[in-house]
Design a protein around this motif. Structure first.
Motif, PDB file in Angstrom:
ATOM      1  N   ILE A 114      -5.257 -17.808  -9.315  1.00 61.15           N
ATOM      2  CA  ILE A 114      -5.594 -16.561  -8.626  1.00 61.15           C
ATOM      3  C   ILE A 114      -7.102 -16.377  -8.520  1.00 61.15           C
ATOM      4  O   ILE A 114      -7.626 -15.958  -7.486  1.00 61.15           O
ATOM      5  CB  ILE A 114      -4.942 -15.360  -9.338  1.00 61.15           C
ATOM      6  N   ARG A 115      -7.822 -16.710  -9.593  1.00 59.84           N
ATOM      7  CA  ARG A 115      -9.278 -16.566  -9.565  1.00 59.84           C
ATOM      8  C   ARG A 115      -9.895 -17.496  -8.523  1.00 59.84           C
ATOM      9  O   ARG A 115     -10.844 -17.120  -7.814  1.00 59.84           O
ATOM     10  CB  ARG A 115      -9.851 -16.862 -10.962  1.00 59.84           C
ATOM     11  N   ALA A 116      -9.358 -18.720  -8.398  1.00 56.61           N
ATOM     12  CA  ALA A 116      -9.848 -19.652  -7.382  1.00 56.61           C
ATOM     13  C   ALA A 116      -9.648 -19.067  -5.986  1.00 56.61           C
ATOM     14  O   ALA A 116     -10.535 -19.174  -5.123  1.00 56.61           O
ATOM     15  CB  ALA A 116      -9.131 -20.996  -7.506  1.00 56.61           C
ATOM     16  N   PHE A 117      -8.499 -18.440  -5.776  1.00 54.84           N
ATOM     17  CA  PHE A 117      -8.231 -17.815  -4.471  1.00 54.84           C
ATOM     18  C   PHE A 117      -9.194 -16.668  -4.204  1.00 54.84           C
ATOM     19  O   PHE A 117      -9.768 -16.560  -3.112  1.00 54.84           O
ATOM     20  CB  PHE A 117      -6.787 -17.313  -4.415  1.00 54.84           C
ATOM     21  N   LEU A 118      -9.391 -15.792  -5.196  1.00 50.42           N
ATOM     22  CA  LEU A 118     -10.269 -14.631  -5.017  1.00 50.42           C
ATOM     23  C   LEU A 118     -11.723 -15.056  -4.815  1.00 50.42           C
ATOM     24  O   LEU A 118     -12.455 -14.439  -4.026  1.00 50.42           O
ATOM     25  CB  LEU A 118     -10.150 -13.693  -6.217  1.00 50.42           C
ATOM     26  N   ASP A 119     -12.165 -16.086  -5.518  1.00 54.68           N
ATOM     27  CA  ASP A 119     -13.535 -16.567  -5.362  1.00 54.68           C
ATOM     28  C   ASP A 119     -13.764 -17.113  -3.954  1.00 54.68           C
ATOM     29  O   ASP A 119     -14.857 -16.960  -3.383  1.00 54.68           O
ATOM     30  CB  ASP A 119     -13.845 -17.653  -6.394  1.00 54.68           C
ATOM     31  N   GLU A 120     -12.739 -17.759  -3.407  1.00 58.72           N
ATOM     32  CA  GLU A 120     -12.856 -18.339  -2.068  1.00 58.72           C
ATOM     33  C   GLU A 120     -12.703 -17.269  -0.986  1.00 58.72           C
ATOM     34  O   GLU A 120     -13.204 -17.434   0.140  1.00 58.72           O
ATOM     35  CB  GLU A 120     -11.784 -19.422  -1.879  1.00 58.72           C
ATOM     36  N   ASN A 121     -12.013 -16.181  -1.312  1.00 60.01           N
ATOM     37  CA  ASN A 121     -11.750 -15.106  -0.351  1.00 60.01           C
ATOM     38  C   ASN A 121     -12.197 -13.772  -0.952  1.00 60.01           C
ATOM     39  O   ASN A 121     -11.383 -12.866  -1.166  1.00 60.01           O
ATOM     40  CB  ASN A 121     -10.259 -15.058  -0.002  1.00 60.01           C
ATOM     41  N   ASP A 122     -13.492 -13.669  -1.214  1.00 60.02           N
ATOM     42  CA  ASP A 122     -14.000 -12.510  -1.949  1.00 60.02           C
ATOM     43  C   ASP A 122     -13.929 -11.199  -1.166  1.00 60.02           C
ATOM     44  O   ASP A 122     -14.118 -10.119  -1.730  1.00 60.02           O
ATOM     45  CB  ASP A 122     -15.426 -12.753  -2.432  1.00 60.02           C
ATOM     46  N   ASP A 123     -13.667 -11.294   0.140  1.00 59.80           N
ATOM     47  CA  ASP A 123     -13.544 -10.082   0.939  1.00 59.80           C
ATOM     48  C   ASP A 123     -12.091  -9.701   1.218  1.00 59.80           C
ATOM     49  O   ASP A 123     -11.819  -8.754   1.973  1.00 59.80           O
ATOM     50  CB  ASP A 123     -14.277 -10.244   2.264  1.00 59.80           C
ATOM     51  N   CYS A 124     -11.167 -10.436   0.607  1.00 63.31           N
ATOM     52  CA  CYS A 124      -9.745 -10.257   0.931  1.00 63.31           C
ATOM     53  C   CYS A 124      -9.265  -8.832   0.652  1.00 63.31           C
ATOM     54  O   CYS A 124      -8.582  -8.220   1.478  1.00 63.31           O
ATOM     55  CB  CYS A 124      -8.910 -11.261   0.140  1.00 63.31           C
ATOM     56  N   ILE A 125      -9.624  -8.290  -0.503  1.00 68.79           N
ATOM     57  CA  ILE A 125      -9.159  -6.950  -0.869  1.00 68.79           C
ATOM     58  C   ILE A 125      -9.773  -5.903   0.058  1.00 68.79           C
ATOM     59  O   ILE A 125      -9.108  -4.933   0.458  1.00 68.79           O
ATOM     60  CB  ILE A 125      -9.472  -6.649  -2.343  1.00 68.79           C
ATOM     61  N   ASP A 126     -11.036  -6.100   0.432  1.00 70.83           N
ATOM     62  CA  ASP A 126     -11.679  -5.182   1.377  1.00 70.83           C
ATOM     63  C   ASP A 126     -10.969  -5.203   2.723  1.00 70.83           C
ATOM     64  O   ASP A 126     -10.770  -4.153   3.359  1.00 70.83           O
ATOM     65  CB  ASP A 126     -13.151  -5.557   1.573  1.00 70.83           C
ATOM     66  N   VAL A 127     -10.579  -6.384   3.165  1.00 71.99           N
ATOM     67  CA  VAL A 127      -9.862  -6.514   4.445  1.00 71.99           C
ATOM     68  C   VAL A 127      -8.518  -5.792   4.371  1.00 71.99           C
ATOM     69  O   VAL A 127      -8.116  -5.077   5.304  1.00 71.99           O
ATOM     70  CB  VAL A 127      -9.661  -7.993   4.813  1.00 71.99           C
ATOM     71  N   VAL A 128      -7.818  -5.961   3.245  1.00 70.42           N
ATOM     72  CA  VAL A 128      -6.532  -5.278   3.061  1.00 70.42           C
ATOM     73  C   VAL A 128      -6.727  -3.762   3.109  1.00 70.42           C
ATOM     74  O   VAL A 128      -5.964  -3.038   3.776  1.00 70.42           O
ATOM     75  CB  VAL A 128      -5.874  -5.689   1.728  1.00 70.42           C
ATOM     76  N   ASN A 129      -7.741  -3.272   2.434  1.00 77.89           N
ATOM     77  CA  ASN A 129      -7.993  -1.826   2.414  1.00 77.89           C
ATOM     78  C   ASN A 129      -8.386  -1.297   3.796  1.00 77.89           C
ATOM     79  O   ASN A 129      -8.038  -0.161   4.158  1.00 77.89           O
ATOM     80  CB  ASN A 129      -9.067  -1.492   1.379  1.00 77.89           C
ATOM     81  N   GLU A 130      -9.095  -2.095   4.574  1.00 75.96           N
ATOM     82  CA  GLU A 130      -9.428  -1.705   5.945  1.00 75.96           C
ATOM     83  C   GLU A 130      -8.164  -1.581   6.790  1.00 75.96           C
ATOM     84  O   GLU A 130      -8.034  -0.654   7.610  1.00 75.96           O
ATOM     85  CB  GLU A 130     -10.385  -2.726   6.565  1.00 75.96           C
ATOM     86  N   MET A 131      -7.227  -2.525   6.589  1.00 72.29           N
ATOM     87  CA  MET A 131      -5.964  -2.471   7.334  1.00 72.29           C
ATOM     88  C   MET A 131      -5.134  -1.260   6.908  1.00 72.29           C
ATOM     89  O   MET A 131      -4.432  -0.661   7.721  1.00 72.29           O
ATOM     90  CB  MET A 131      -5.171  -3.771   7.126  1.00 72.29           C
ATOM     91  N   ILE A 132      -5.228  -0.894   5.643  1.00 78.60           N
ATOM     92  CA  ILE A 132      -4.521   0.306   5.166  1.00 78.60           C
ATOM     93  C   ILE A 132      -5.137   1.547   5.802  1.00 78.60           C
ATOM     94  O   ILE A 132      -4.421   2.459   6.246  1.00 78.60           O
ATOM     95  CB  ILE A 132      -4.589   0.391   3.627  1.00 78.60           C
ATOM     96  N   GLU A 133      -6.444   1.598   5.868  1.00 80.47           N
ATOM     97  CA  GLU A 133      -7.146   2.745   6.439  1.00 80.47           C
ATOM     98  C   GLU A 133      -6.835   2.947   7.921  1.00 80.47           C
ATOM     99  O   GLU A 133      -6.639   4.078   8.371  1.00 80.47           O
ATOM    100  CB  GLU A 133      -8.661   2.586   6.260  1.00 80.47           C
ATOM    101  N   ASP A 134      -6.785   1.826   8.674  1.00 80.07           N
ATOM    102  CA  ASP A 134      -6.551   1.981  10.120  1.00 80.07           C
ATOM    103  C   ASP A 134      -5.073   1.973  10.496  1.00 80.07           C
ATOM    104  O   ASP A 134      -4.726   2.019  11.684  1.00 80.07           O
ATOM    105  CB  ASP A 134      -7.315   0.915  10.915  1.00 80.07           C
TER     106      ASP A 134
END
Length: 201
Positions: A114-134
């Motif tokens: 999981i850490r390898a995934f998050l390090d490679e996709n460090d903006d993933c959670i921000d993108v998810v939250n943007e999709m939740i907002e819109d």
């Protein structure tokens, strides 16, 4: 049946029995084995033994799926029943132990994966939250990293069985579906080096 007995029986079934059958056939001169025929006999005997070993290791049988082109079974990965697909590039070694080692590694290194995934996709959670907002993604509100991590699970594991060179990849999924129907491919080579691929599916 104890784990040690299962491992011993698995070793006998996947390693010893196919070789004994070939040697007995040679000694009795029941058939002449050229290299091609020898390889095929070993291959199909190994397939049969993998089916037996699946039950000994407490999992379902591996059955060839003509549509997928893989032998498919189920193992417990991250506390979920998960499809495990096998592609045989070689029949060297103890097939049951090789597959079990890879699945155990995935279970033992959840945080690392999981850490390898998050390090490679460090903006993933921000993108998810943007999709939740819109409104693209339905959720009660923005999510934290802990909530995101708890949602992750392994959709399937594909093992390319090749003796000591055996590698595999996993498809990472999420519930709720933060990946919007996609999966994240994570490749792990025979030395357990992790490479995070892109989204697929």
């Amino acid at each position: 049946m104890s784990s040690m007995i299962k491992i011993i029986l698995g070793t006998v079934i996947t390693s010893v029995i196919p070789v004994l059958i070939i040697e007995m056939a040679k000694k009795k001169k029941c058939m002449e084995l050229n290299d091609f025929f020898h390889r095929n006999i070993i291959y199909y005997m190994t397939m049969f033994c993998v089916l037996l070993a699946g039950n000994l290791y407490g999992n379902t049988e591996f059955v060839f799926d003509h549509k997928l082109g893989f032998h498919v079974g189920e193992w417990t990965v991250w506390d979920r029943k998960t499809k495990v697909l096998l592609e045989f590039q070689s029949t060297e070694g103890n097939i049951g132990d090789i597959v079990l080692e890879k699945v155990n590694w995935v279970n033992d290194h959840k945080d690392t994966i999981i850490r390898a995934f998050l390090d490679e996709n460090d903006d993933c959670i921000d993108v998810v939250n943007e999709m939740i907002e819109d409104g693209t993604l339905e959720a009660d509100g923005k999510i934290s990293e802990d909530e995101f991590v708890k949602a992750l699970f392994v959709n399937n594991v594909t093992v390319f069985v090749n003796g000591s060179e055996t590698g595999f990849y996993i498809d990472l999924d999420a519930e709720p579906d933060y990946f919007m129907g996609h999966l994240v491919c994570i490749e792990v080579n025979c030395k357990y080096k992790i490479e995070v691929g892109g989204f697929n599916g």
